[in-house]
Design a protein around this motif. Structure first.
Motif, PDB file in Angstrom:
ATOM      1  N   ALA A   1       0.826  -1.211   0.000  1.00 46.72           N
ATOM      2  CA  ALA A   1       0.000   0.000   0.000  1.00 46.72           C
ATOM      3  C   ALA A   1       0.856   1.255   0.000  1.00 46.72           C
ATOM      4  CB  ALA A   1      -0.907  -0.011   1.225  1.00 46.72           C
ATOM      5  N   TYR A   2       0.282   2.358  -0.472  1.00 47.66           N
ATOM      6  CA  TYR A   2       1.006   3.627  -0.473  1.00 47.66           C
ATOM      7  C   TYR A   2       0.051   4.806  -0.361  1.00 47.66           C
ATOM      8  CZ  TYR A   2      -0.299   4.057  -5.417  1.00 47.66           C
ATOM      9  OH  TYR A   2      -1.000   4.141  -6.590  1.00 47.66           O
TER      10      TYR A   2
ATOM     11  N   TRP B   1       4.629   7.498   0.795  1.00 44.48           N
ATOM     12  CA  TRP B   1       4.819   6.585   1.923  1.00 44.48           C
ATOM     13  C   TRP B   1       4.342   5.218   1.477  1.00 44.48           C
ATOM     14  CZ3 TRP B   1       2.857  11.472   2.250  1.00 44.48           C
ATOM     15  CH2 TRP B   1       3.559  12.381   3.046  1.00 44.48           C
ATOM     16  N   VAL B   2       5.190   4.201   1.660  1.00 40.77           N
ATOM     17  CA  VAL B   2       4.869   2.834   1.225  1.00 40.77           C
ATOM     18  C   VAL B   2       4.995   1.904   2.420  1.00 40.77           C
ATOM     19  CG1 VAL B   2       5.478   0.946  -0.329  1.00 40.77           C
ATOM     20  CG2 VAL B   2       5.792   3.317  -1.080  1.00 40.77           C
TER      21      VAL B   2
ATOM     22  N   PHE C   1       9.600   8.211   0.482  1.00 36.19           N
ATOM     23  CA  PHE C   1      10.373   8.568  -0.694  1.00 36.19           C
ATOM     24  C   PHE C   1       9.980   9.975  -1.124  1.00 36.19           C
ATOM     25  CE2 PHE C   1       9.626   4.052  -0.564  1.00 36.19           C
ATOM     26  CZ  PHE C   1      10.880   3.508  -0.815  1.00 36.19           C
ATOM     27  N   THR C   2      10.935  10.760  -1.599  1.00 31.17           N
ATOM     28  CA  THR C   2      10.647  12.111  -2.086  1.00 31.17           C
ATOM     29  C   THR C   2      11.372  12.349  -3.410  1.00 31.17           C
ATOM     30  OG1 THR C   2      12.497  13.090  -0.876  1.00 31.17           O
ATOM     31  CG2 THR C   2      10.367  13.050   0.245  1.00 31.17           C
ATOM     32  N   TRP C   3      10.830  13.264  -4.215  1.00 34.71           N
ATOM     33  CA  TRP C   3      11.468  13.680  -5.459  1.00 34.71           C
ATOM     34  C   TRP C   3      10.923  15.045  -5.839  1.00 34.71           C
ATOM     35  CZ3 TRP C   3       8.188   9.560  -4.892  1.00 34.71           C
ATOM     36  CH2 TRP C   3       6.910   9.699  -5.429  1.00 34.71           C
TER      37      TRP C   3
ATOM     38  N   LEU D   1       4.490   1.392  -8.614  1.00 37.12           N
ATOM     39  CA  LEU D   1       5.441   0.533  -7.905  1.00 37.12           C
ATOM     40  C   LEU D   1       5.638  -0.729  -8.724  1.00 37.12           C
ATOM     41  CD1 LEU D   1       3.988   0.812  -4.274  1.00 37.12           C
ATOM     42  CD2 LEU D   1       5.947   2.039  -5.224  1.00 37.12           C
ATOM     43  N   ARG D   2       6.874  -1.181  -8.827  1.00 42.21           N
ATOM     44  CA  ARG D   2       7.209  -2.401  -9.560  1.00 42.21           C
ATOM     45  C   ARG D   2       8.030  -3.318  -8.678  1.00 42.21           C
ATOM     46  NH1 ARG D   2       4.287  -2.973 -14.200  1.00 42.21           N
ATOM     47  NH2 ARG D   2       4.232  -1.031 -15.305  1.00 42.21           N
ATOM     48  N   THR D   3       7.854  -4.603  -8.847  1.00 38.81           N
ATOM     49  CA  THR D   3       8.692  -5.560  -8.115  1.00 38.81           C
ATOM     50  C   THR D   3      10.089  -5.560  -8.716  1.00 38.81           C
ATOM     51  OG1 THR D   3       7.952  -7.367  -9.530  1.00 38.81           O
ATOM     52  CG2 THR D   3       6.766  -7.039  -7.447  1.00 38.81           C
TER      53      THR D   3
END
Length: 98
Positions: free
Chosen positions: A36-37, A49-50, A84-86, A95-97
């Motif tokens: 989730a995020y 946030w993940v 995470f930030t950007w 999101l990818r595995t």
């Protein structure tokens, strides 16, 4: 980006296309929905946030458009969130595995 757009850009010499082996392509798929995020993309700096609600650990990567993707991150099951930030003009692309 769609495969047809990438192919057109590659044909025009504007993109380099790397073809993944079938096992690599399957391994780098869409992250499970139990990962989730929450995304805050209201300003010049986006925050994500993940957390992992899955029953097993998950390795994932934050995909960004207009910039480099994040590094491969492992989350234990039921673990606390990672942030995470950007900066703009990058934007969240999923999101990818990994």
């Amino acid at each position: 980006m769609r495969a047809s757009t990438i192919a057109l850009l590659a044909a025009a010499g504007l993109a380099t296309v790397a073809i993944a082996a079938p096992a690599q392509a399957a391994a780098a798929g869409r992250a499970p929905s139990c990962l989730a995020y929450t995304l805050d993309d209201d300003g010049a700096q986006d925050e994500l946030w993940v957390w992992n609600n899955c029953k097993k650990g998950v390795s994932f990567r934050v995909r960004l458009a207009n910039g480099p993707d994040g590094y491969c991150t492992y989350k234990e099951p039921r673990s606390r969130y990672s942030k995470f930030t950007w900066e703009w003009p990058q934007r969240f692309d999923g999101l990818r595995t990994c």
